[in-house]
Enzyme design. Sequence first.
Site, PDB file in Angstrom:
ATOM      1  N   SER A 182      20.278  76.013  39.477  1.00  0.00           N
ATOM      2  CA  SER A 182      18.952  75.698  38.946  1.00  0.00           C
ATOM      3  C   SER A 182      17.930  75.676  40.070  1.00  0.00           C
ATOM      4  O   SER A 182      18.030  74.887  41.014  1.00  0.00           O
ATOM      5  CB  SER A 182      18.970  74.336  38.255  1.00  0.00           C
TER       6      SER A 182
ATOM      7  N   HIS B  60      19.029  79.825  36.887  1.00  0.00           N
ATOM      8  CA  HIS B  60      18.587  78.938  35.804  1.00  0.00           C
ATOM      9  C   HIS B  60      17.166  78.490  36.124  1.00  0.00           C
ATOM     10  O   HIS B  60      16.909  77.921  37.186  1.00  0.00           O
ATOM     11  CB  HIS B  60      19.536  77.741  35.703  1.00  0.00           C
TER      12      HIS B  60
ATOM     13  N   ASP C 158      13.984  76.323  34.969  1.00  0.00           N
ATOM     14  CA  ASP C 158      13.578  75.191  34.127  1.00  0.00           C
ATOM     15  C   ASP C 158      12.068  75.175  33.957  1.00  0.00           C
ATOM     16  O   ASP C 158      11.333  74.748  34.852  1.00  0.00           O
ATOM     17  CB  ASP C 158      14.041  73.876  34.770  1.00  0.00           C
TER      18      ASP C 158
ATOM     19  N   HIS D  40      15.263  78.136  30.610  1.00  0.00           N
ATOM     20  CA  HIS D  40      15.410  76.926  29.781  1.00  0.00           C
ATOM     21  C   HIS D  40      14.014  76.340  29.596  1.00  0.00           C
ATOM     22  O   HIS D  40      13.456  75.791  30.542  1.00  0.00           O
ATOM     23  CB  HIS D  40      16.352  75.973  30.541  1.00  0.00           C
TER      24      HIS D  40
ATOM     25  N   MET E 197      22.962  69.160  26.983  1.00  0.00           N
ATOM     26  CA  MET E 197      22.327  68.470  28.114  1.00  0.00           C
ATOM     27  C   MET E 197      23.156  67.237  28.475  1.00  0.00           C
ATOM     28  O   MET E 197      23.461  66.406  27.618  1.00  0.00           O
ATOM     29  CB  MET E 197      20.897  68.034  27.753  1.00  0.00           C
TER      30      MET E 197
ATOM     31  N   GLY F  68      14.129  66.865  32.415  1.00  0.00           N
ATOM     32  CA  GLY F  68      12.868  66.541  33.093  1.00  0.00           C
ATOM     33  C   GLY F  68      12.998  66.533  34.605  1.00  0.00           C
ATOM     34  O   GLY F  68      12.052  66.875  35.309  1.00  0.00           O
ATOM     35  N   PHE F  69      14.158  66.159  35.102  1.00  0.00           N
ATOM     36  CA  PHE F  69      14.313  66.017  36.551  1.00  0.00           C
ATOM     37  C   PHE F  69      15.704  66.448  36.991  1.00  0.00           C
ATOM     38  O   PHE F  69      16.669  66.268  36.243  1.00  0.00           O
ATOM     39  CB  PHE F  69      14.093  64.551  36.969  1.00  0.00           C
TER      40      PHE F  69
ATOM     41  N   GLY G 211      18.863  66.059  39.889  1.00  0.00           N
ATOM     42  CA  GLY G 211      19.436  64.973  40.689  1.00  0.00           C
ATOM     43  C   GLY G 211      19.797  63.715  39.922  1.00  0.00           C
ATOM     44  O   GLY G 211      20.024  62.668  40.524  1.00  0.00           O
TER      45      GLY G 211
ATOM     46  N   ASP H 128      24.373  71.075  31.451  1.00  0.00           N
ATOM     47  CA  ASP H 128      23.205  71.068  32.342  1.00  0.00           C
ATOM     48  C   ASP H 128      22.848  69.625  32.715  1.00  0.00           C
ATOM     49  O   ASP H 128      22.396  68.856  31.867  1.00  0.00           O
ATOM     50  CB  ASP H 128      22.043  71.737  31.595  1.00  0.00           C
ATOM     51  N   GLY H 129      23.063  69.303  34.001  1.00  0.00           N
ATOM     52  CA  GLY H 129      22.669  67.995  34.507  1.00  0.00           C
ATOM     53  C   GLY H 129      23.825  67.237  35.133  1.00  0.00           C
ATOM     54  O   GLY H 129      24.818  66.942  34.469  1.00  0.00           O
ATOM     55  N   GLY H 130      23.696  66.966  36.434  1.00  0.00           N
ATOM     56  CA  GLY H 130      24.699  66.144  37.115  1.00  0.00           C
ATOM     57  C   GLY H 130      26.035  66.835  37.334  1.00  0.00           C
ATOM     58  O   GLY H 130      27.067  66.175  37.467  1.00  0.00           O
TER      59      GLY H 130
ATOM     60  N   GLY I  80      21.992  72.281  39.986  1.00  0.00           N
ATOM     61  CA  GLY I  80      20.818  72.307  40.857  1.00  0.00           C
ATOM     62  C   GLY I  80      21.107  71.659  42.187  1.00  0.00           C
ATOM     63  O   GLY I  80      21.376  72.332  43.195  1.00  0.00           O
TER      64      GLY I  80
HETATM   65  C1  DX5 Z   1      17.013  69.006  33.946  1.00  0.00           C
HETATM   66  C2  DX5 Z   1      17.192  70.482  34.086  1.00  0.00           C
HETATM   67  C3  DX5 Z   1      18.370  70.873  34.883  1.00  0.00           C
HETATM   68  C4  DX5 Z   1      18.344  70.399  36.315  1.00  0.00           C
HETATM   69  C5  DX5 Z   1      19.758  70.113  36.726  1.00  0.00           C
HETATM   70  O1  DX5 Z   1      15.932  68.776  33.116  1.00  0.00           O
HETATM   71  O2  DX5 Z   1      17.323  71.083  32.814  1.00  0.00           O
HETATM   72  O3  DX5 Z   1      18.579  72.282  34.829  1.00  0.00           O
HETATM   73  O4  DX5 Z   1      17.781  71.321  37.200  1.00  0.00           O
HETATM   74  O5  DX5 Z   1      19.722  69.565  37.995  1.00  0.00           O
HETATM   75  P1  DX5 Z   1      20.968  68.807  38.660  1.00  0.00           P
HETATM   76  O6  DX5 Z   1      22.076  69.803  38.755  1.00  0.00           O
HETATM   77  O7  DX5 Z   1      20.412  68.369  39.961  1.00  0.00           O
HETATM   78  O8  DX5 Z   1      21.321  67.663  37.751  1.00  0.00           O
HETATM   79 ZN    ZN Z   2      17.913  73.233  32.732  1.00  0.00          ZN
END
Ligand code: DX5
Ligand code: ZN
Length: 222
Positions: free
Chosen positions: A11, A36, A38, A69, A140, A145-146, A148, A180-182, A202
């Site tokens: 990401s 990816h 965002d 996305h 998800m 939104g963020f 990390g 997607d996420g963590g 990401g």
């Molecule tokens: C969150 C995004 C993700 C994000 C994942 O809103 O959709 O794609 O970049 O980031 P990490 O891998 O750091 O959780």
């Molecule tokens: Zn995403």
Amino acid sequence: MSNKRILVAPSLLAADPLRFGDDLALAEAAGADMHHVDVMDGHFVPNLTYGLPFVRALKKHCRIPLDVHIMVSNPDAVALDYVEAGADILVFHVEAAVHAHRLIQTIHAKGAKAGIAVNPGTSLSLVEPLVPYVDLINVMSVNPGFGGQSFIPESLERIRAVKKMLEQRRRVDEVYIQVDGGINAETVDSVVDAGANFLVAGTFFYGAPDRKQALQILRGEA
Ligand code: DX5
Ligand code: ZN
């Protein structure tokens, strides 16, 4: 799409905005399957990221497909613009789309793959009617939104439930289950065991000193 192999899409949200060109090239050299991207509108999610001109520029410079996305309140109105800008896969949120079924059809008519994303707090009953039509389901595992954020463990049950839906409709070999996420070295095995076969990463990818190795870890090759 065939989902025999685990796909990994770093990401861009975790890349350095002043070094996007270098970071994208490094991701490609490391062997990433897609980028990816965002897109956040500051309304559906509190954060604001990129828009159409940026996606067009990515399309021009990138050598691997774009998994876009869109975290926006009005996907019905803007999704096709992102396809025209260069999205190879366009993923929109089931919470935001008014005419999700029609949107999937119009994305396909434009020649792109269509994906749906579902937030951790949203019933999977919104996903179920769309299973016959989509190419990808993004479960998800954080609130969007963020980057990390920490992986929400209950996402594993949701991945399993989505896999079951796909099995019931005999679409498990055609539809990717994206998470997607963590996603990192600690969480990857459990999501793959649960049925995810398209990993977005990401922080773990762009924060890794050795990005090739990060990809190998995510693909279970390290
Ligand atoms: C969150 C995004 C993700 C994000 C994942 O809103 O959709 O794609 O970049 O980031 P990490 O891998 O750091 O959780
Ligand atoms: Zn995403």
